[in-house]
Design a protein around this motif. Structure first.
Motif, PDB file in Angstrom:
ATOM      1  N   TYR A  85       0.845  -1.189   0.000  1.00 39.24           N
ATOM      2  CA  TYR A  85       0.000   0.000   0.000  1.00 39.24           C
ATOM      3  C   TYR A  85       0.883   1.243   0.000  1.00 39.24           C
ATOM      4  O   TYR A  85       1.888   1.301   0.710  1.00 39.24           O
ATOM      5  N   ALA A  86       0.484   2.225  -0.804  1.00 39.11           N
ATOM      6  CA  ALA A  86       1.267   3.449  -0.924  1.00 39.11           C
ATOM      7  C   ALA A  86       0.334   4.627  -1.154  1.00 39.11           C
ATOM      8  O   ALA A  86      -0.806   4.454  -1.602  1.00 39.11           O
ATOM      9  N   PRO A  87       0.787   5.855  -0.861  1.00 36.74           N
ATOM     10  CA  PRO A  87      -0.017   7.046  -1.165  1.00 36.74           C
ATOM     11  C   PRO A  87      -0.060   7.274  -2.669  1.00 36.74           C
ATOM     12  O   PRO A  87       0.980   7.470  -3.307  1.00 36.74           O
ATOM     13  N   LEU A  88      -1.250   7.256  -3.239  1.00 34.02           N
ATOM     14  CA  LEU A  88      -1.394   7.302  -4.693  1.00 34.02           C
ATOM     15  C   LEU A  88      -2.081   8.553  -5.221  1.00 34.02           C
ATOM     16  O   LEU A  88      -1.804   8.967  -6.344  1.00 34.02           O
ATOM     17  N   TRP A  89      -3.022   9.116  -4.462  1.00 37.62           N
ATOM     18  CA  TRP A  89      -3.795  10.237  -4.986  1.00 37.62           C
ATOM     19  C   TRP A  89      -3.951  11.338  -3.948  1.00 37.62           C
ATOM     20  O   TRP A  89      -4.126  11.059  -2.764  1.00 37.62           O
ATOM     21  N   ASP A  90      -3.941  12.576  -4.406  1.00 36.30           N
ATOM     22  CA  ASP A  90      -4.425  13.644  -3.543  1.00 36.30           C
ATOM     23  C   ASP A  90      -5.952  13.666  -3.687  1.00 36.30           C
ATOM     24  O   ASP A  90      -6.516  12.967  -4.541  1.00 36.30           O
ATOM     25  N   PRO A  91      -6.674  14.428  -2.851  1.00 38.68           N
ATOM     26  CA  PRO A  91      -8.143  14.369  -2.899  1.00 38.68           C
ATOM     27  C   PRO A  91      -8.742  14.699  -4.267  1.00 38.68           C
ATOM     28  O   PRO A  91      -9.704  14.048  -4.701  1.00 38.68           O
ATOM     29  N   LYS A  92      -8.192  15.670  -4.968  1.00 38.78           N
ATOM     30  CA  LYS A  92      -8.754  16.040  -6.268  1.00 38.78           C
ATOM     31  C   LYS A  92      -8.531  14.928  -7.302  1.00 38.78           C
ATOM     32  O   LYS A  92      -9.415  14.649  -8.127  1.00 38.78           O
ATOM     33  N   GLN A  93      -7.362  14.298  -7.279  1.00 42.68           N
ATOM     34  CA  GLN A  93      -7.115  13.181  -8.188  1.00 42.68           C
ATOM     35  C   GLN A  93      -8.059  12.019  -7.886  1.00 42.68           C
ATOM     36  O   GLN A  93      -8.597  11.393  -8.800  1.00 42.68           O
ATOM     37  N   PHE A  94      -8.240  11.755  -6.590  1.00 39.78           N
ATOM     38  CA  PHE A  94      -9.087  10.633  -6.201  1.00 39.78           C
ATOM     39  C   PHE A  94     -10.538  10.879  -6.614  1.00 39.78           C
ATOM     40  O   PHE A  94     -11.233   9.968  -7.082  1.00 39.78           O
ATOM     41  N   GLU A  95     -11.014  12.112  -6.453  1.00 34.01           N
ATOM     42  CA  GLU A  95     -12.365  12.450  -6.889  1.00 34.01           C
ATOM     43  C   GLU A  95     -12.514  12.230  -8.393  1.00 34.01           C
ATOM     44  O   GLU A  95     -13.498  11.627  -8.851  1.00 34.01           O
TER      45      GLU A  95
END
Length: 349
Positions: A85-95
């Motif tokens: 598991y790794a950090p993949l998206w900021d909130p705007k990318q994830f949305e």
């Protein structure tokens, strides 16, 4: 890729819209490559993911050449992580990923109703449920973490194991309490998988055919066997790394027949202080017992050959960001060579 996403939706009933698929090629010796990168599962071709979704391998101190190969774990159940598991998206990318993926599924007449219901439930959880509006109010204060597959793991089910957990939010500077969250220890295991060590084609005396009841001396040159290492790293926002080093510690001989004596009797020849193994044969030593070698007690039948196997055991250790040195399981790598033994009572060397 899209077909795989639909198949997983059908099989699991509940899966993130943004399937995280590892598409990079395996690392090669002698340089730096990126593996374990995430793609968007065909949902958006130009999405830019967080640098921490990429694992970069520095192989400049690794073994190189056509005669090198990967280590096999010598014992136990340990293996490099098949996914993490790794950090993949900021909130705007994830949305953006979830909204576009949701629309793609619900607008597809080929998708069954339960698949559409599943993606709708996922969208609701991140938009209006457990999380609010994809945590956009926390833009810059954390990241959405998700699963990344290890492209070097041959078992597809193991690679997909981390996909059973939905993407989750982690504030900056926090370590998520989940197994295989990317950290120096996980990176050390991935670096282990990239190690390349030289083969073990040993020098024998006499060269060519061996003789029944006459000791065969075996040795390996000191220039061949030296420590090798690989460093695995991920970038911002984590900026962590781990270096895994393999050091040769012993050579094990297996003569390919029960009719042989080993020197020493265990068949395990230690590494000398200068990195060599055994002692080259010198003139006049034919009546001595070699520090590393063997004596065949019968000839090879029918003009065939015995399969002499030589295996090097490598001690594996690692150090990483904020971590002192630690051990990983020993690795082994070996090769087999044909040895012909003839029935001659004496020979001049």
């Amino acid at each position: 890729m899209q077909a795989l996403k639909s198949a997983m939706l059908t099989a699991c009933g509940l899966l993130t819209i943004s399937m995280i698929m590892a598409t990079a090629a395996p690392a090669a010796a002698g340089g730096k490559v990126n593996v374990g990168t995430s793609s968007d599962g065909g949902l958006k071709k130009n999405t830019l993911y967080a640098q921490a979704s990429k694992v970069t391998y520095d192989t400049s101190k690794n073994g190189s050449g056509s005669s090198t190969g990967p280590l096999t774990v010598s014992s136990g159940n340990w293996s490099p992580p098949p996914c993490w598991y790794a950090p993949l998206w900021d909130p705007k990318q994830f949305e953006r990923e979830n909204e576009e993926g949701y629309k793609e599924v619900v607008d597809d007449a080929r998708q069954p109703s339960y698949a559409k219901q599943s993606v709708a439930q996922i969208r609701e959880m991140y938009k209006n449920g457990e999380y609010k509006d994809y945590n956009k109010a926390k833009q810059g204060k954390g990241m959405w973490w998700g699963a990344v597959e290890n492209p070097n793991e041959p078992d597809i089910l193991k690679r997909l194991a981390c996909n059973n957990k939905m993407p989750f939010w982690v504030d900056n500077g926090k370590t998520p309490p989940v197994e295989n969250a990317i950290d120096p220890k996980v990176l050390a295991g991935l670096a282990y998988q990239q190690l390349k060590v030289p083969d073990t084609a040993i020098d024998l005396s006499p060269k060519g055919r061996q003789t029944v009841n006459l000791a065969t001396w075996a040795w390996l040159d000191k220039a061949t066997f030296r420590p090798v290492s690989v460093t695995a790293s991920v970038g911002a926002p984590l900026n962590i790394s781990a270096t895994t080093t393999a050091t040769p510690v012993a050579l094990k001989l297996e003569p390919g027949t029960k009719d042989a004596e080993l020197h020493p009797a265990s068949g395990e020849c230690p590494i000398n202080k200068d990195g060599s193994i055994g002692t080259p044969y010198s003139k006049g030593a034919s009546d001595k017992t070699p520090p590393c070698g063997l004596t065949y007690l019968r000839s090879t039948p029918g003009g065939g050959a015995f399969k002499l196997k030589a295996t090097i055991t490598w001690k594996v250790e690692w150090t990483g960001t904020g971590r002192a040195g630690d051990r990983l399981p020993d690795g082994i790598f070996g090769t087999t060579q044909n040895v012909t033994v003839r029935e001659v009572q004496a020979i001049n060397r």
